[in-house]
Motif scaffolding. Structure first.
Motif, mmCIF file in Angstrom:
data_model
loop_
_atom_site.group_PDB
_atom_site.id
_atom_site.type_symbol
_atom_site.label_atom_id
_atom_site.label_comp_id
_atom_site.label_asym_id
_atom_site.label_seq_id
_atom_site.Cartn_x
_atom_site.Cartn_y
_atom_site.Cartn_z
ATOM 1 N N ARG A 1 0.804 -1.218 0.000
ATOM 2 C CA ARG A 1 0.000 0.000 0.000
ATOM 3 C C ARG A 1 0.843 1.276 0.000
ATOM 4 N NH1 ARG A 1 -3.899 -1.242 3.925
ATOM 5 N NH2 ARG A 1 -4.885 -2.530 2.350
ATOM 6 N N GLN B 1 2.230 1.949 -3.361
ATOM 7 C CA GLN B 1 1.224 2.422 -4.310
ATOM 8 C C GLN B 1 0.882 3.888 -4.100
ATOM 9 O OE1 GLN B 1 -1.616 -0.600 -3.377
ATOM 10 N NE2 GLN B 1 -1.115 -1.827 -5.162
ATOM 11 N N TYR B 2 0.780 4.297 -2.862
ATOM 12 C CA TYR B 2 0.482 5.705 -2.600
ATOM 13 C C TYR B 2 1.658 6.600 -2.984
ATOM 14 C CZ TYR B 2 -4.062 5.107 -0.339
ATOM 15 O OH TYR B 2 -5.382 4.850 -0.079
ATOM 16 N N GLU C 1 1.601 7.084 -6.626
ATOM 17 C CA GLU C 1 0.538 8.026 -6.944
ATOM 18 C C GLU C 1 1.055 9.467 -6.864
ATOM 19 O OE1 GLU C 1 -2.149 7.491 -8.286
ATOM 20 O OE2 GLU C 1 -2.901 9.550 -8.158
ATOM 21 N N LYS D 1 -3.007 -1.473 -14.018
ATOM 22 C CA LYS D 1 -1.600 -1.088 -13.872
ATOM 23 C C LYS D 1 -1.240 -0.071 -14.935
ATOM 24 C CE LYS D 1 0.039 -5.321 -16.074
ATOM 25 N NZ LYS D 1 0.731 -6.582 -15.831
ATOM 26 N N ASP E 1 1.831 -0.997 -10.374
ATOM 27 C CA ASP E 1 0.627 -1.808 -10.363
ATOM 28 C C ASP E 1 -0.293 -1.359 -9.225
ATOM 29 O OD1 ASP E 1 -1.253 -3.776 -10.544
ATOM 30 O OD2 ASP E 1 0.179 -5.444 -10.547
ATOM 31 N N HIS E 2 -1.536 -1.006 -9.549
ATOM 32 C CA HIS E 2 -2.486 -0.625 -8.501
ATOM 33 C C HIS E 2 -3.105 -1.830 -7.831
ATOM 34 C CE1 HIS E 2 -2.559 3.602 -9.647
ATOM 35 N NE2 HIS E 2 -2.577 3.202 -10.896
ATOM 36 N N ILE F 1 -8.587 -3.042 -7.669
ATOM 37 C CA ILE F 1 -9.068 -1.745 -7.226
ATOM 38 C C ILE F 1 -10.574 -1.557 -7.363
ATOM 39 C CG2 ILE F 1 -7.012 -0.271 -7.343
ATOM 40 C CD1 ILE F 1 -9.313 -0.800 -10.297
ATOM 41 N N SER G 1 -11.606 1.843 -5.655
ATOM 42 C CA SER G 1 -10.655 2.547 -4.805
ATOM 43 C C SER G 1 -10.451 3.963 -5.349
ATOM 44 C CB SER G 1 -9.331 1.796 -4.797
ATOM 45 O OG SER G 1 -8.324 2.635 -4.310
ATOM 46 N N ARG H 1 -7.972 5.704 -5.219
ATOM 47 C CA ARG H 1 -6.619 5.875 -5.767
ATOM 48 C C ARG H 1 -6.648 6.031 -7.280
ATOM 49 N NH1 ARG H 1 -4.840 1.142 -2.790
ATOM 50 N NH2 ARG H 1 -4.622 0.033 -4.748
ATOM 51 N N VAL H 2 -7.614 5.410 -7.953
ATOM 52 C CA VAL H 2 -7.585 5.387 -9.414
ATOM 53 C C VAL H 2 -8.693 6.250 -10.041
ATOM 54 C CG1 VAL H 2 -6.471 3.146 -9.493
ATOM 55 C CG2 VAL H 2 -8.956 3.267 -9.492
#
Lengths: 576, 82
Positions: A388, A391-392, A395, A471, A476-477, A480, A501, A503-504
């Protein structure tokens, strides 16, 4: 987070709970559970929950779970809490033959699993159950630790068997009682007078803490849990002030009381490895603040352990708001850790939903305090948790890179996004359930599913399930988005669950998913796709999602699309 | 030795709180049968509130054998530390 007393909780019982969310809890035990139930109801009030308790009479586990028409099952509880006290097990143990005693733990565990099996056959309500207080009956002395004949040996074994069985049973959620008892010590936790007069194995004073532990898990099951720790630096992650003392002067590791801070850093590192996001919020010069994380040999935490590193001279509340916005998570999922009472109060008074633990004055007590505060309860772990932070961080890089493109479309194109849509499979049950529990904002109906729900949905022909991964060239997310489609009569495919999510967001993923849903309906011969929006306090961002994507508003939160005439929304995502 | 009148005054407040009844007045003769909801659990809650307020512990024998409020007041008057 002041310690609340039992008599305060008792006072809550008479208060008006109109407008609170109602939860039905059944409590079953082999000891007196009435006061525990009072504590639970009183504690629920603090969380704005109207708790409706069915408190089965003493020792009713057997009949209540056996009879399909028992009060337990007709009550239709949302949760079932089981308290089995070791004191009673000890009496039982004494009456057994020596051979039976040696297999005591296995026999008790088999019986408990039989209760679980009966409950699970009749209800999907999660079973919350306390672990067992490890009583030393003193019969064998120290030797009790190495003979299967001792009660101590058997009760410790029972705890291990209990954890093992619970790890395989998705509907069971243990509540840590033994560690609470050990923390304060049996002499205070157990009052023989209370036990012999009222059959209560726990001192009344500890019931509020126990109620809290129960609700930590209940809250996590409905998606309320904390995802991020925002940390101060000077005198919190190390001793001293880096701006004054210099990097060499801060106390960490071998220097003076530096071990205190190393151990605290280890605790946060362990949380980070479990999937909790860490961020820094410090009043400091950025260069001075980041240097120890890059260069100091004894630091446990390193720069890449943090998703955001905010060190400046602005007020902390503004910085925390900025961290929240960038990470796109709820304020109520953030914990702010700072040694300075003034900063804590300032931040607390400005941001209502933020959790700000009142650390003890002595730094050497921080770690133990944080451990027992249980700030980061969860109801699932998955392989993706550890990624995690990474991934953040990626971002954040994307955000920077976006600034260099002339148009947003050009930027999206440059990301080289590839998505995957697949039916639920057993490798991903945990992650899928976790997403249904965690997602609040991009979530059309906010239906929470446990892992066992997800498993049964995936096996049920009435549903078409889809999970999505995404991804791009930065990374790679992972998984999600989760979609559950329910086959209804007369050719309607109903969108039972649709979440993504945050995030995306704004990558075209929502378009990709909706296209996939409509296309799935079309391929399976459905003539109507029906979506529903159920409003919560947090999901306003998707209130108009369906109409924005060509669905017709039918009123009452219902939206329709005809798969045969639907105009698909273009996007820059390749399907794998 | 604490004055019995003083004990009564404080004890009555505890009773009102535990039984959630602001009208409740206890006397020497009051016993469990006279008060609604005075069961064993309520008794234990009452005992622990009294212990906390007056700063001492009852023996289990006392908890079980006190016949009325008067008996409780006698014990409190003798052993209270605050």
């Amino acid at each position: 987070m002041e310690q609340i007393t039992f008599s305060q909780l008792k006072k809550n019982l008479k208060k008006d709970t109109t407008g609170f969310k109602e939860i039905k809890l059944a409590v079953l035990g082999n000891c007196a559970t009435q006061l525990l139930s009072h504590a639970l109801r009183g504690y629920a009030y603090e969380l704005k929950i109207a708790l409706n308790v069915f408190d089965a009479d003493y020792d009713q586990l057997e009949p209540q779970t056996l009879d399909p028409n028992s009060e337990l099952f007709t009550f239709e509880p949302n949760y079932i809490l089981i308290q089995l006290c070791s004191e009673k097990f000890q009496l039982e143990f004494c009456d057994l033959s020596p051979e039976e005693q040696e297999s005591f733990a296995d026999r008790v565990m088999a019986r408990i699993q039989e209760y679980w099996r009966r409950v699970e056959a009749r209800t999907k309500a999660p079973i919350l159950q306390f672990d067992f207080i490890e009583i030393d009956d003193g019969v064998f002395g120290n030797f009790g630790l190495k003979t299967q004949k001792s009660f101590l040996y058997q009760i410790r074994k029972l705890n291990m068997l209990f954890s093992e069985a619970a790890s395989k049973d998705k509907q069971v959620f243990p509540i840590a009682l033994n560690s609470l008892s050990a923390q304060v010590g049996r002499d205070t936790f157990f009052d023989p007078q209370l036990f012999y007069i009222a059959k209560m194995p726990i001192q009344v004073d500890f019931l509020p803490q126990i109620a809290k532990r129960v609700f930590d898990t209940v809250e996590a099951l409905v998606g309320h849990f904390r995802k991020c720790a925002v940390l101060d630096l000077d005198n919190t992650l190390w001793g001293g002030v880096v701006g004054d003392d210099g990097m060499e002067g801060i106390r960490i590791g071998e220097l003076k009381d530096g071990k205190i801070y190393s151990d605290l850093q280890r605790y946060f590192k362990a949380l980070r490895n479990r999937g909790i996001l860490l961020a820094v919020c410090s009043k400091n010069e950025y260069d001075a603040a980041i240097r120890p994380f890059r260069e100091h040999p004894e630091m446990v935490l390193r720069e890449d352990d943090f998703v955001m590193f905010v060190a400046n001279w602005e007020d902390k509340a503004s910085n925390i708001r900025r961290i929240r916005e960038t990470l796109n998570i709820g304020m109520d999922s953030i914990v702010f850790i700072d040694d300075n009472p003034f900063e804590r109060n300032a931040v607390r008074s400005q941001i209502a939903d933020l959790t700000v633990p009142e650390l003890p004055p002595e730094p050497e007590k921080y770690l133990d305090f944080l451990r027992k505060s249980n700030l980061f309860e969860t109801v699932s772990v998955s392989g993706e948790d550890a990624k995690r932070t990474q991934q953040y961080r990626e971002e954040a890089q994307r955000t920077e890179s976006a600034a260099t493109f002339a148009s947003y479309d050009e930027y999206l194109q440059s990301l080289e996004m590839v998505a995957e849509a697949k039916p639920f499979d057993s490798f991903h049950f945990a992650r899928i359930a976790q997403l249904t529990q965690r997602s609040n904002q991009f979530n059309l109906r906010t239906i929470r599913y446990t892992e066992s729900d997800i498993k049964s949905i995936s096996e049920d022909d009435h549903f078409i399930t889809l999970y999505f991964t995404l991804k791009d060239k930065f990374g790679d997310h992972g998984l999600i988005s989760v979609v559950v489609l329910e086959k209804r009569d007369n050719g309607t495919l109903f969108i039972n669950e649709f979440l993504m999510s945050c995030r995306v967001l704004k990558r075209g993923m929502e378009e990709f998913i909706i296209n996939k849903i409509v296309n799935t309906a079309k391929e399976n011969g459905f003539t109507l796709v029906e979506g529903e929006y159920i409003k919560t306090q947090k999901n306003a961002m998707v209130a108009n999602l369906y109409t924005q994507h060509g669905f017709t508003d039918r009123g009452n939160g219902i939206f329709h699309a005809d798969p045969n005439t639907y105009i698909f929304t273009p996007n820059f995502i390749q399907e794998n | 030795m604490m004055d019995r009148t003083e004990v009564f005054k404080r004890l009555n407040e505890i009773f009102q709180d535990i039984f959630d009844d602001e009208e409740l007045v206890v006397t020497d003769e009051t016993c469990a049968d006279d008060v609604e909801d005075w069961d064993s659990l309520r008794h234990i809650t009452l005992i622990s509130a009294v212990e906390r307020a007056f700063g001492f512990k009852f023996a289990m024998k006392e908890v079980l054998e006190m016949e009325n409020v008067g008996a409780m007041v006698d014990i409190i008057a003798e052993r209270a530390t605050k």
